[in-house]
Each structure stands twice: as structure tokens, then as C-alpha cells.
Motif scaffolding. Structure first.
Motif, PDB file in Angstrom:
ATOM      1  N   GLU A 124       0.827  -1.207   0.000  1.00 52.38           N
ATOM      2  CA  GLU A 124       0.000   0.000   0.000  1.00 52.38           C
ATOM      3  C   GLU A 124       0.864   1.260   0.000  1.00 52.38           C
ATOM      4  N   SER A 125       1.942   1.245   0.820  1.00 52.67           N
ATOM      5  CA  SER A 125       2.774   2.446   0.921  1.00 52.67           C
ATOM      6  C   SER A 125       3.885   2.476  -0.124  1.00 52.67           C
ATOM      7  N   ARG A 126       4.110   1.358  -0.797  1.00 53.30           N
ATOM      8  CA  ARG A 126       5.137   1.194  -1.831  1.00 53.30           C
ATOM      9  C   ARG A 126       6.549   1.272  -1.280  1.00 53.30           C
ATOM     10  N   ARG A 127       6.719   1.132   0.029  1.00 50.74           N
ATOM     11  CA  ARG A 127       8.058   1.057   0.597  1.00 50.74           C
ATOM     12  C   ARG A 127       7.987   0.291   1.920  1.00 50.74           C
ATOM     13  N   LEU A 128       9.109  -0.334   2.264  1.00 53.35           N
ATOM     14  CA  LEU A 128       9.172  -1.129   3.484  1.00 53.35           C
ATOM     15  C   LEU A 128       9.265  -0.230   4.710  1.00 53.35           C
ATOM     16  N   ALA A 129       8.847  -0.783   5.853  1.00 50.23           N
ATOM     17  CA  ALA A 129       8.857  -0.015   7.098  1.00 50.23           C
ATOM     18  C   ALA A 129      10.280   0.388   7.475  1.00 50.23           C
ATOM     19  N   HIS A 130      10.417   1.558   8.118  1.00 50.71           N
ATOM     20  CA  HIS A 130      11.739   2.091   8.462  1.00 50.71           C
ATOM     21  C   HIS A 130      12.449   1.240   9.512  1.00 50.71           C
ATOM     22  N   TYR A 181      21.143  -5.444   0.961  1.00 53.59           N
ATOM     23  CA  TYR A 181      20.523  -4.502   0.029  1.00 53.59           C
ATOM     24  C   TYR A 181      19.326  -3.813   0.672  1.00 53.59           C
ATOM     25  N   LEU A 182      18.477  -4.591   1.306  1.00 52.42           N
ATOM     26  CA  LEU A 182      17.285  -4.020   1.933  1.00 52.42           C
ATOM     27  C   LEU A 182      17.667  -3.060   3.055  1.00 52.42           C
ATOM     28  N   GLY A 183      18.726  -3.368   3.788  1.00 50.46           N
ATOM     29  CA  GLY A 183      19.157  -2.485   4.854  1.00 50.46           C
ATOM     30  C   GLY A 183      19.598  -1.135   4.325  1.00 50.46           C
ATOM     31  N   GLU A 184      20.287  -1.117   3.185  1.00 49.74           N
ATOM     32  CA  GLU A 184      20.749   0.131   2.594  1.00 49.74           C
ATOM     33  C   GLU A 184      19.600   0.938   2.011  1.00 49.74           C
ATOM     34  N   GLU A 185      18.553   0.264   1.553  1.00 48.45           N
ATOM     35  CA  GLU A 185      17.470   0.954   0.857  1.00 48.45           C
ATOM     36  C   GLU A 185      16.284   1.268   1.747  1.00 48.45           C
ATOM     37  N   ARG A 186      16.393   0.999   3.040  1.00 48.97           N
ATOM     38  CA  ARG A 186      15.214   1.097   3.878  1.00 48.97           C
ATOM     39  C   ARG A 186      14.652   2.515   3.949  1.00 48.97           C
ATOM     40  N   GLY A 187      15.538   3.557   3.817  1.00 53.49           N
ATOM     41  CA  GLY A 187      15.066   4.922   4.033  1.00 53.49           C
ATOM     42  C   GLY A 187      14.696   5.671   2.772  1.00 53.49           C
ATOM     43  N   THR A 192      11.929   4.448  -7.946  1.00 52.52           N
ATOM     44  CA  THR A 192      12.364   3.140  -8.432  1.00 52.52           C
ATOM     45  C   THR A 192      13.115   2.355  -7.373  1.00 52.52           C
ATOM     46  N   ARG A 193      13.938   3.033  -6.578  1.00 47.66           N
ATOM     47  CA  ARG A 193      14.751   2.321  -5.595  1.00 47.66           C
ATOM     48  C   ARG A 193      13.870   1.666  -4.534  1.00 47.66           C
ATOM     49  N   ALA A 194      12.822   2.347  -4.103  1.00 47.37           N
ATOM     50  CA  ALA A 194      11.908   1.757  -3.128  1.00 47.37           C
ATOM     51  C   ALA A 194      11.181   0.563  -3.735  1.00 47.37           C
ATOM     52  N   LEU A 195      10.824   0.665  -5.003  1.00 46.01           N
ATOM     53  CA  LEU A 195      10.146  -0.442  -5.672  1.00 46.01           C
ATOM     54  C   LEU A 195      11.088  -1.630  -5.825  1.00 46.01           C
ATOM     55  N   ASP A 196      12.354  -1.359  -6.129  1.00 44.13           N
ATOM     56  CA  ASP A 196      13.338  -2.438  -6.216  1.00 44.13           C
ATOM     57  C   ASP A 196      13.481  -3.152  -4.871  1.00 44.13           C
ATOM     58  N   VAL A 199      10.637  -5.536  -4.401  1.00 43.66           N
ATOM     59  CA  VAL A 199      10.806  -6.739  -5.219  1.00 43.66           C
ATOM     60  C   VAL A 199      11.829  -7.670  -4.570  1.00 43.66           C
ATOM     61  N   MET A 200      12.914  -7.090  -4.064  1.00 45.48           N
ATOM     62  CA  MET A 200      13.938  -7.896  -3.411  1.00 45.48           C
ATOM     63  C   MET A 200      13.399  -8.534  -2.134  1.00 45.48           C
ATOM     64  N   ALA A 201      12.529  -7.837  -1.435  1.00 44.66           N
ATOM     65  CA  ALA A 201      11.941  -8.389  -0.216  1.00 44.66           C
ATOM     66  C   ALA A 201      11.095  -9.610  -0.542  1.00 44.66           C
ATOM     67  N   ARG A 202      10.371  -9.574  -1.655  1.00 37.30           N
ATOM     68  CA  ARG A 202       9.573 -10.748  -2.054  1.00 37.30           C
ATOM     69  C   ARG A 202      10.488 -11.921  -2.426  1.00 37.30           C
ATOM     70  N   GLU A 203      11.606 -11.612  -3.104  1.00 39.19           N
ATOM     71  CA  GLU A 203      12.556 -12.673  -3.438  1.00 39.19           C
ATOM     72  C   GLU A 203      13.176 -13.251  -2.168  1.00 39.19           C
ATOM     73  N   LEU A 204      13.460 -12.388  -1.200  1.00 38.10           N
ATOM     74  CA  LEU A 204      14.013 -12.847   0.072  1.00 38.10           C
ATOM     75  C   LEU A 204      13.031 -13.760   0.795  1.00 38.10           C
ATOM     76  N   GLU A 205      11.756 -13.423   0.738  1.00 34.94           N
ATOM     77  CA  GLU A 205      10.745 -14.262   1.380  1.00 34.94           C
ATOM     78  C   GLU A 205      10.759 -15.672   0.801  1.00 34.94           C
ATOM     79  N   ASP A 206      10.899 -15.785  -0.507  1.00 32.86           N
ATOM     80  CA  ASP A 206      10.942 -17.098  -1.155  1.00 32.86           C
ATOM     81  C   ASP A 206      12.215 -17.857  -0.765  1.00 32.86           C
ATOM     82  N   LEU A 207      13.347 -17.161  -0.728  1.00 30.49           N
ATOM     83  CA  LEU A 207      14.599 -17.814  -0.353  1.00 30.49           C
ATOM     84  C   LEU A 207      14.575 -18.289   1.098  1.00 30.49           C
TER      85      LEU A 207
END
Length: 250
Positions: A124-130, A181-187, A192-196, A199-207
Motif C-alpha cells: 500500500e505504501s510502496r516502501r518497506l517499514a523504516h 541490500y534491503l538495509g541500505e534501501e530502507r530509508g 524506483t529504488r523503493a520499488l526495487d 521486489v527484493m523483499a519478495r525474493e528474500l521471502e521465497d529464499l
């Protein structure tokens, strides 16, 4: 683990050989005394003290044989005790890996569930929680560093067990890369970077799910690989118990 095989003579074999040698000596002595005039000549030329000395020598020899057989038995007993200690160490290594795998599987699934909830909110917010990095990603990445099994493992592990350990190490490394990667992009704010990152968070969930599945299977594989060592140590302990009773005269 290097396995050294040593050729050893059993106590039974040593006792039988000693007894046969003793009987052969008696037989030879009897033959010489009964069927040959040599003993009589020796007796005439010697004295009773010579024969008493010879008998004493025989008694000393018999005592030495019995003592040597007992000492050999004690040494073999001590070697079995040392082997039990070696096998116990090997079984402890199996147990250590299995415990790490089980505990990590639980942590991985808990983190995956937390990440799944964060992804739902991020949809909904298009970015992960801080706070995701500080409270979840960083601790989990540190925990995953415990998964570092490789070809240097010093205990016997079968093909299936090695495959599981290798897969777990591979998925753990991939997860740590994505977490970094997610740690660097959290803020990052939108774009595009937030959207990336999402996407990486969904890939991490699968891994994480794949990693948990491999970790779950490791204890069962190690249980099979440890069976020979476990059976051998049980047999050795039973043998040691019998030898202890014999040595103590029970």
C-alpha cells in the motif's frame, strides 16, 4: 577423519599360542626323559638343585605368560575406551550441526512471517517499514552467519546430507546479500529504488522458505549418517562392561 587400522592379536589367540607352546615343551621334555638316556646322564652329572631350578624356570615362564596375556587384555580394554571417546566426539559434532539447523529453521520462519507482514503493508505504501533493518534484518543477517557448512566438515556425511548442508549454506548466503541490500534501501522515499527494495523483499521471502525447508531436512540426514558410529559405540560399551566385570572379578 583419518581412520587408522592396526593389526592386533586377540587375548584368546595369545593365550592359545602360549598354552600350545607350554604343552609342546612338556611333551618334548617327557620324550627326552622317557625315551632317551640323555636325562639320566644329565641327572648323574648334575644335582637335585639343577632340577629344582629348571622347575622354577618353568613356573616363572608360566607366570610371565599369564601376566603378559592380562596386560594385553588391559591395553585392548584401554584402546576400546579411547575409541568410545572418539566416537562420542563424532556424535557430538552430528548433534551440534543438527541443533543449529533446527534452531535456525525456527528463526528463519519467524523472520519470514515478519517480512511477509511488512510486504503486505508495503504493497500500500510502496516502501518497506523504516524499523525493519534495525529490529529484524540486522539481527537475522547475523544469525544466518552461523550457517557456514562446507567441505571442511570432519565427520562422515553422505551425499544427501552434503546436498542439504550445501543448499542451506547457499541459500543463507543469498539471503544475507538481499538483507544487505534491503538495509541500505530502507530509508528511500518512493521511486524506483523503493520499488526495487520491495521486489527484493519478495525474493528474500521465497529464499527464506527454501532455506527453512533445507534446514528441516538436515537432522534426519545426519541421523542416518551417524548410525554406524552410534551402533559401534553401543557395541563397544557392551564389550567394555563385560571386560570391566572380568577385570574386577565380578
Amino acid at each position: 577423519m583419518a581412520l587408522q587400522l592396526r593389526e592386533m592379536i586377540s587375548v584368546r589367540t595369545a593365550t592359545v599360542v602360549s598354552l600350545l607352546s607350554f604343552l609342546l615343551g612338556i611333551g618334548l621334555s617327557t620324550y627326552l626323559y622317557v625315551g632317551s638316556p640323555i636325562p639320566n646322564k644329565c641327572y648323574d652329572a648334575g644335582s637335585d638343585a639343577d632340577w629344582w631350578a629348571a622347575a622354577g624356570t618353568w613356573m616363572i615362564g608360566i607366570g610371565a605368560i599369564m601376566y603378559s596375556a592380562r596386560e594385553l587384555g588391559i591395553k585392548i580394554h584401554e584402546r576400546r575406551e579411547a575409541r568410545v571417546a572418539e566416537l562420542s566426539s563424532i556424535l557430538a559434532q552430528y548433534a551440534g550441526i543438527a541443533y543449529t539447523a533446527l534452531s535456525m529453521a525456527g528463526k528463519v520462519r519467524n523472520f519470514r512471517d515478519t517480512l511477509a507482514r511488512a510486504i503486505e503493508v508495503a504493497d500500500e505504501s510502496r516502501r518497506l517499514a523504516h524499523g525493519l533493518r534495525e529490529f529484524y534484518i540486522a539481527p537475522m543477517a547475523e544469525s544466518l552467519s552461523e550457517i557456514k557448512w562446507d567441505k571442511n566438515i570432519s565427520i562422515p556425511i553422505g551425499v544427501d546430507g552434503l546436498r542439504r548442508l550445501g543448499a542451506a549454506t547457499y541459500y543463507a548466503d543469498r539471503c544475507r546479500i538481499l538483507m544487505s541490500y534491503l538495509g541500505e534501501e530502507r530509508g528511500e522515499q518512493g521511486g524506483t529504488r523503493a520499488l526495487d527494495a520491495l521486489v527484493m523483499a519478495r525474493e528474500l521471502e521465497d529464499l527464506l522458505e527454501r532455506l527453512a525447508s533445507e534446514l528441516d531436512g538436515i537432522p534426519d540426514e545426519l541421523q542416518k549418517d551417524a548410525a554406524p558410529a552410534r551402533n559401534l559405540i553401543e557395541a563397544l560399551r557392551a564389550r567394555l562392561a563385560d571386560e570391566d566385570r572380568a577385570l574386577l572379578g565380578d
